[in-house]
Design a protein around this motif. Sequence first.
Motif, PDB file in Angstrom:
ATOM      1  N   MET A 109       0.856  -1.195   0.000  1.00 51.81           N
ATOM      2  CA  MET A 109       0.000   0.000   0.000  1.00 51.81           C
ATOM      3  C   MET A 109       0.887   1.238   0.000  1.00 51.81           C
ATOM      4  SD  MET A 109      -3.065   1.069  -0.122  1.00 51.81           S
ATOM      5  CE  MET A 109      -4.086   2.495   0.178  1.00 51.81           C
ATOM      6  N   TYR A 110       0.432   2.274  -0.702  1.00 50.82           N
ATOM      7  CA  TYR A 110       1.201   3.516  -0.710  1.00 50.82           C
ATOM      8  C   TYR A 110       1.062   4.237   0.630  1.00 50.82           C
ATOM      9  CZ  TYR A 110      -3.332   5.713  -1.823  1.00 50.82           C
ATOM     10  OH  TYR A 110      -4.641   6.135  -1.809  1.00 50.82           O
ATOM     11  N   ASN A 111       2.009   5.152   0.891  1.00 49.40           N
ATOM     12  CA  ASN A 111       1.998   5.878   2.155  1.00 49.40           C
ATOM     13  C   ASN A 111       2.086   7.379   1.899  1.00 49.40           C
ATOM     14  OD1 ASN A 111       4.737   6.443   1.614  1.00 49.40           O
ATOM     15  ND2 ASN A 111       5.373   4.547   2.619  1.00 49.40           N
ATOM     16  N   LEU A 112       2.146   8.148   2.978  1.00 50.75           N
ATOM     17  CA  LEU A 112       2.172   9.602   2.874  1.00 50.75           C
ATOM     18  C   LEU A 112       3.391  10.083   2.091  1.00 50.75           C
ATOM     19  CD1 LEU A 112       0.937  12.340   3.631  1.00 50.75           C
ATOM     20  CD2 LEU A 112       2.191  12.222   5.804  1.00 50.75           C
ATOM     21  N   SER A 113       4.527   9.443   2.282  1.00 50.24           N
ATOM     22  CA  SER A 113       5.740   9.843   1.558  1.00 50.24           C
ATOM     23  C   SER A 113       5.556   9.701   0.050  1.00 50.24           C
ATOM     24  CB  SER A 113       6.935   9.011   2.020  1.00 50.24           C
ATOM     25  OG  SER A 113       7.234   9.268   3.373  1.00 50.24           O
ATOM     26  N   ASP A 114       4.877   8.638  -0.365  1.00 44.84           N
ATOM     27  CA  ASP A 114       4.615   8.449  -1.796  1.00 44.84           C
ATOM     28  C   ASP A 114       3.736   9.574  -2.339  1.00 44.84           C
ATOM     29  OD1 ASP A 114       6.012   6.018  -1.712  1.00 44.84           O
ATOM     30  OD2 ASP A 114       4.203   4.915  -1.158  1.00 44.84           O
ATOM     31  N   LEU A 115       2.734   9.966  -1.563  1.00 44.15           N
ATOM     32  CA  LEU A 115       1.844  11.051  -1.987  1.00 44.15           C
ATOM     33  C   LEU A 115       2.603  12.377  -2.055  1.00 44.15           C
ATOM     34  CD1 LEU A 115      -1.340  10.171   0.108  1.00 44.15           C
ATOM     35  CD2 LEU A 115      -0.945   9.721  -2.320  1.00 44.15           C
ATOM     36  N   GLU A 116       3.434  12.651  -1.073  1.00 44.54           N
ATOM     37  CA  GLU A 116       4.205  13.889  -1.065  1.00 44.54           C
ATOM     38  C   GLU A 116       5.174  13.935  -2.244  1.00 44.54           C
ATOM     39  OE1 GLU A 116       4.318  15.175   3.640  1.00 44.54           O
ATOM     40  OE2 GLU A 116       5.814  13.734   2.913  1.00 44.54           O
ATOM     41  N   THR A 117       5.740  12.782  -2.600  1.00 45.63           N
ATOM     42  CA  THR A 117       6.638  12.739  -3.753  1.00 45.63           C
ATOM     43  C   THR A 117       5.875  12.994  -5.047  1.00 45.63           C
ATOM     44  OG1 THR A 117       8.200  11.243  -2.680  1.00 45.63           O
ATOM     45  CG2 THR A 117       8.188  11.262  -5.082  1.00 45.63           C
ATOM     46  N   PHE A 118       4.691  12.421  -5.169  1.00 38.84           N
ATOM     47  CA  PHE A 118       3.838  12.693  -6.336  1.00 38.84           C
ATOM     48  C   PHE A 118       3.539  14.186  -6.454  1.00 38.84           C
ATOM     49  CE2 PHE A 118      -0.737  13.273  -7.514  1.00 38.84           C
ATOM     50  CZ  PHE A 118      -0.587  13.149  -8.888  1.00 38.84           C
ATOM     51  N   ILE A 119       3.175  14.824  -5.354  1.00 38.60           N
ATOM     52  CA  ILE A 119       2.916  16.261  -5.358  1.00 38.60           C
ATOM     53  C   ILE A 119       4.166  17.027  -5.777  1.00 38.60           C
ATOM     54  CG2 ILE A 119       2.329  18.253  -3.906  1.00 38.60           C
ATOM     55  CD1 ILE A 119      -0.050  16.434  -4.467  1.00 38.60           C
ATOM     56  N   ALA A 120       5.316  16.613  -5.269  1.00 40.50           N
ATOM     57  CA  ALA A 120       6.576  17.292  -5.598  1.00 40.50           C
ATOM     58  C   ALA A 120       6.904  17.169  -7.077  1.00 40.50           C
ATOM     59  CB  ALA A 120       7.720  16.722  -4.760  1.00 40.50           C
ATOM     60  N   VAL A 121       6.650  16.013  -7.676  1.00 41.26           N
ATOM     61  CA  VAL A 121       6.901  15.818  -9.108  1.00 41.26           C
ATOM     62  C   VAL A 121       6.033  16.760  -9.935  1.00 41.26           C
ATOM     63  CG1 VAL A 121       6.614  14.194 -11.037  1.00 41.26           C
ATOM     64  CG2 VAL A 121       7.692  13.436  -8.918  1.00 41.26           C
ATOM     65  N   VAL A 122       4.767  16.878  -9.550  1.00 40.03           N
ATOM     66  CA  VAL A 122       3.847  17.743 -10.286  1.00 40.03           C
ATOM     67  C   VAL A 122       4.249  19.208 -10.131  1.00 40.03           C
ATOM     68  CG1 VAL A 122       1.463  18.519 -10.503  1.00 40.03           C
ATOM     69  CG2 VAL A 122       1.955  16.101 -10.067  1.00 40.03           C
ATOM     70  N   GLU A 123       4.502  19.632  -8.910  1.00 38.64           N
ATOM     71  CA  GLU A 123       4.754  21.051  -8.656  1.00 38.64           C
ATOM     72  C   GLU A 123       6.131  21.497  -9.125  1.00 38.64           C
ATOM     73  OE1 GLU A 123       3.804  21.751  -4.541  1.00 38.64           O
ATOM     74  OE2 GLU A 123       1.647  21.584  -4.921  1.00 38.64           O
ATOM     75  N   ASN A 124       7.058  20.564  -9.231  1.00 34.33           N
ATOM     76  CA  ASN A 124       8.395  20.904  -9.734  1.00 34.33           C
ATOM     77  C   ASN A 124       8.572  20.552 -11.207  1.00 34.33           C
ATOM     78  OD1 ASN A 124      10.269  21.788  -7.311  1.00 34.33           O
ATOM     79  ND2 ASN A 124       8.942  20.154  -6.541  1.00 34.33           N
ATOM     80  N   LYS A 125       7.500  20.025 -11.804  1.00 32.29           N
ATOM     81  CA  LYS A 125       7.463  19.748 -13.239  1.00 32.29           C
ATOM     82  C   LYS A 125       8.536  18.765 -13.694  1.00 32.29           C
ATOM     83  CE  LYS A 125       5.395  24.237 -14.448  1.00 32.29           C
ATOM     84  NZ  LYS A 125       5.186  24.717 -13.092  1.00 32.29           N
ATOM     85  N   GLY A 126       8.869  17.802 -12.840  1.00 27.70           N
ATOM     86  CA  GLY A 126       9.825  16.807 -13.254  1.00 27.70           C
ATOM     87  C   GLY A 126      10.375  16.004 -12.102  1.00 27.70           C
ATOM     88  N   VAL A 127      10.918  14.832 -12.438  1.00 31.06           N
ATOM     89  CA  VAL A 127      11.464  13.931 -11.425  1.00 31.06           C
ATOM     90  C   VAL A 127      12.750  14.493 -10.832  1.00 31.06           C
ATOM     91  CG1 VAL A 127      12.521  11.654 -11.097  1.00 31.06           C
ATOM     92  CG2 VAL A 127      10.392  11.867 -12.400  1.00 31.06           C
ATOM     93  N   LEU A 128      13.640  15.012 -11.673  1.00 26.78           N
ATOM     94  CA  LEU A 128      14.927  15.501 -11.175  1.00 26.78           C
ATOM     95  C   LEU A 128      14.748  16.668 -10.206  1.00 26.78           C
ATOM     96  CD1 LEU A 128      17.128  15.360 -14.415  1.00 26.78           C
ATOM     97  CD2 LEU A 128      17.118  13.779 -12.480  1.00 26.78           C
ATOM     98  N   ALA A 129      13.877  17.624 -10.583  1.00 19.68           N
ATOM     99  CA  ALA A 129      13.637  18.775  -9.710  1.00 19.68           C
ATOM    100  C   ALA A 129      12.972  18.349  -8.410  1.00 19.68           C
ATOM    101  CB  ALA A 129      12.792  19.819 -10.434  1.00 19.68           C
ATOM    102  N   ALA A 130      12.048  17.385  -8.493  1.00 21.27           N
ATOM    103  CA  ALA A 130      11.391  16.879  -7.286  1.00 21.27           C
ATOM    104  C   ALA A 130      12.396  16.178  -6.382  1.00 21.27           C
ATOM    105  CB  ALA A 130      10.268  15.923  -7.668  1.00 21.27           C
TER     106      ALA A 130
END
Length: 295
Positions: free
Chosen positions: A1-22
């Motif tokens: 099951m996913y956890n809060l850290s996974d959700l926060e990382t997803f948000i970071a990828v979206v808001e930083n427009k990329g995996v490297l920036a996140a």
Amino acid sequence: MYNLSDLETFIAVVENKGVLAAAREQRLSPATVSHRLSKLERELATVLVFRDSRRVRLSPAGEIFYTRVGAIIEALRDAEHSIGARSSSVSGLLRVTMPPWVFSKYVMPKLNEFEQAYPELKLDFLITDHFVNVVDDAQDVAIRVGKLNDSGLLSRKIVNNSRILCAAPSYIEKYGMPENLTQLSEHYWVCLPWQRQLKLFDEHKKIYTFNAKTRFTISNSDNMTQAAIAGHGIAIKSKIAINEDLKNGILVEVMPGVMAQDDAPVWFLRPQNSLTTRKTDVFYDFMKSLFLSCE
């Protein structure tokens, strides 16, 4: 099951427009960020993000999930802060849309102070005079001027305001100061494209309607002010947008009291189903403080 850290990382990828920036923001390896994102998609059995070597783009499901999860995580952080379980910093991304004159005249001069007070809060400004659908365009906050339609948005008034007619002294010197509505209808105007049909009060307080005589229209309120100052015609402007120009005689009011729809408060709006968060609250307080001198 996913956890809060996974959700926060997803948000970071979206808001930083990329995996490297996140990865940089979260101080993780790009591999860890990619793993968390893939794990989340696998658990949800759907694609959240389309990604290639250069950028990421939300899928339709990802857009819905991002909007809902982002609000929930923000509310969770605020709840932790309220019981002393989290630091006092305000962080995350706040998307704000507003008219150009509000941004240039009021926000921009004080933006450094806001950034210094909340260094971990990122702001994404959409500056336009066009109507922005707050929900469809994924805006957290909208600053609007004028009468509100029944849009279903949560609203708080920032400051009262009125619209007036104005022109440059050079224009008045060349074409004369209109003394009645018939004369006014013969003058040149500088307008936003949707301002061309004018509704004014005659001497009997009856509405007099005419189409503005224009040599051009402008889709930006700041540029429209500059055109009026340059003497191209009469303009309809929010009074608090041109207070300094009126005081300094750069613009003069034309036929006071004739505007049939002159009430134009400045509003702070957010989506109906959005949660109250500290980042929206501190931005509201910031916007309110900018207009204290206008009250």
